[in-house]
Design an enzyme around this catalytic site. Structure first.
Site, mmCIF file in Angstrom:
data_model
loop_
_atom_site.group_PDB
_atom_site.id
_atom_site.type_symbol
_atom_site.label_atom_id
_atom_site.label_comp_id
_atom_site.label_asym_id
_atom_site.label_seq_id
_atom_site.Cartn_x
_atom_site.Cartn_y
_atom_site.Cartn_z
ATOM 1 N N GLU A 2 4.221 -7.700 -11.830
ATOM 2 C CA GLU A 2 4.310 -8.593 -10.676
ATOM 3 C C GLU A 2 3.925 -7.829 -9.418
ATOM 4 O O GLU A 2 4.786 -7.399 -8.658
ATOM 5 C CB GLU A 2 5.723 -9.182 -10.531
ATOM 6 C CG GLU A 2 6.009 -10.370 -11.426
ATOM 7 C CD GLU A 2 6.462 -9.970 -12.829
ATOM 8 O OE1 GLU A 2 6.582 -10.855 -13.693
ATOM 9 O OE2 GLU A 2 6.682 -8.767 -13.066
ATOM 10 N N SER A 3 2.639 -7.596 -9.246
ATOM 11 C CA SER A 3 2.046 -7.031 -8.020
ATOM 12 C C SER A 3 1.907 -5.508 -8.009
ATOM 13 O O SER A 3 1.399 -4.954 -8.972
ATOM 14 C CB SER A 3 2.728 -7.572 -6.765
ATOM 15 O OG SER A 3 2.645 -8.991 -6.742
ATOM 16 N N CYS B 182 5.899 -10.352 -6.771
ATOM 17 C CA CYS B 182 5.844 -11.815 -6.731
ATOM 18 C C CYS B 182 6.812 -12.396 -7.754
ATOM 19 O O CYS B 182 7.694 -11.711 -8.254
ATOM 20 C CB CYS B 182 4.410 -12.288 -6.974
ATOM 21 S SG CYS B 182 3.712 -11.694 -8.540
ATOM 22 N N SER C 249 -4.684 -8.607 -10.753
ATOM 23 C CA SER C 249 -4.177 -7.699 -9.720
ATOM 24 C C SER C 249 -5.122 -6.524 -9.568
ATOM 25 O O SER C 249 -5.751 -6.063 -10.535
ATOM 26 C CB SER C 249 -2.784 -7.177 -10.081
ATOM 27 O OG SER C 249 -1.801 -8.183 -9.935
#
Length: 343
Positions: A63-64, A78, A238
């Protein structure tokens, strides 16, 4: 996963430390991977790819992103991650290295699915209370603000500093640096499809990510950057870029109905301003969002935000709101919101 879709809007945390000479020592980069994993486990994310250079280490997360400098850590996550739970853990790790937290900055936009966020991210008020309870007491100069509070494009900022330490030990280059955070929603559907993988494509996340970087035009945003990219299955992307001591990062949630993309970078107030505006235009053209916000944080007295609207409006966008505020030992934060002219 949020109840109605994935939450693309990130929470961003930046912690600055003093007590070690960042020019001579490794500082926070001495933090071993096992310790980093424990911090990320508390946040509820993992490392999927990593690369470093002589200045800092970069991690693409599930997540990021995470960036670790000798005297600074930046985490951006995120989804329904619990980012602020990293604060006490990182502060404790830094103490074992002889480092002291001297500044904290937390920023985020407005969640698409706020009801799905877990504690302490259930509200900005709750986040501020959590930070105040978990930051060292010597960070006594604090400020919290919700910018553009009367619009739907709110920008939340919290800062806490120990001004004495900031002025005494902070990285000298930091006085020249600005940060740009771009949040984009309702991405062009055709362009968003480039961030979906073909079923059973036989590729790794790294190889599929490299392909997305090229075909979407992200590679052209900064040709000088060392790229660490990753494509998720079945969709999502990403990227972290390393250009000397500066980073850039892109994150994409392409699903229709809650599509989102972000771009963040740092620059110097002495850089060519036209190059900065060109980067903004390249990013907007890659995604063609229906709505976006551009938030700049820069040293007081430098108006990086000027010219942003002039660069973005020719692309079919219209400035809807602008707000500015001053934060102690952080500088000026300006948040500008745009939508397509048809909205």
């Amino acid at each position: 996963m949020a109840a109605s879709g994935f939450e693309g809007f990130e929470k961003r945390l930046e912690l600055n430390f003093s007590g070690d000479d960042p020019a001579a020592g490794m500082g926070l980069r001495r933090l071993d991977f096992f310790s980093l994993e424990k911090v990320l486990h508390a946040v509820q994310c993992t490392v999927v790819s990593a690369v470093g250079n002589r200045y800092f280490d970069s991690y693409v997360l599930s997540e990021s992103s995470l960036f670790v400098y000798p005297n600074k850590i930046i985490i951006k996550t995120c989804g329904t991650t619990q980012l602020l739970k990293s604060v006490p853990l990182l502060v404790d790790h830094a103490i074992t290295m002889g480092l002291t937290l001297c500044a904290c900055r937390y920023t985020r936009g407005s969640f698409i699915f706020p009801q799905a966020q877990p504690y302490p991210h259930t509200s900005f008020k709750e986040e501020v209370v959590y930070l105040e309870e978990n930051l060292p007491k010597h960070l006594s100069c604090k400020k919290a603000s919700v910018m553009n509070s009367k619009s739907c494009y709110k920008w939340h900022v919290f800062t806490a500093t120990d001004e004495e330490d900031m002025h005494a030990d902070a990285d000298a280059d930091a006085d020249d640096l600005y940060t740009v955070e771009i949040c984009m929603t309702e991405l062009d559907r055709v362009l968003a499809k480039k961030f979906f993988r073909r079923f059973n494509d036989g590729k790794t996340g790294d190889s599929a990510g490299k392909e997305m970087t090229e075909i979407t035009g992200i590679r052209d945003v900064n040709r000088n950057a060392l790229i660490c990219d990753y494509a998720f299955d079945p969709c999502g992307y990403s990227m972290n870029g390393l250009d000397g001591n500066r980073y850039s990062t892109v994150h994409v949630t392409p699903e229709d109905g809650f599509s989102y993309a972000s771009f963040e970078c740092v620059g110097s107030v002495y850089d060519d301003r036209e190059e900065f505006f060109e980067v903004l235009q390249k990013v907007v053209k890659i995604f063609r969002p229906a709505a976006l916000s551009v938030s700049t944080t820069c040293p007081t007295g430098h108006e990086i935000w000027r010219g942003v609207a002039k660069a973005i409006e020719p692309l079919g966008m219209r400035l809807r709101s602008r707000a500015a505020d001053e934060f102690p030992a952080t500088g000026t934060v300006v948040s500008q919101a745009f939508t397509t002219r048809r909205k």
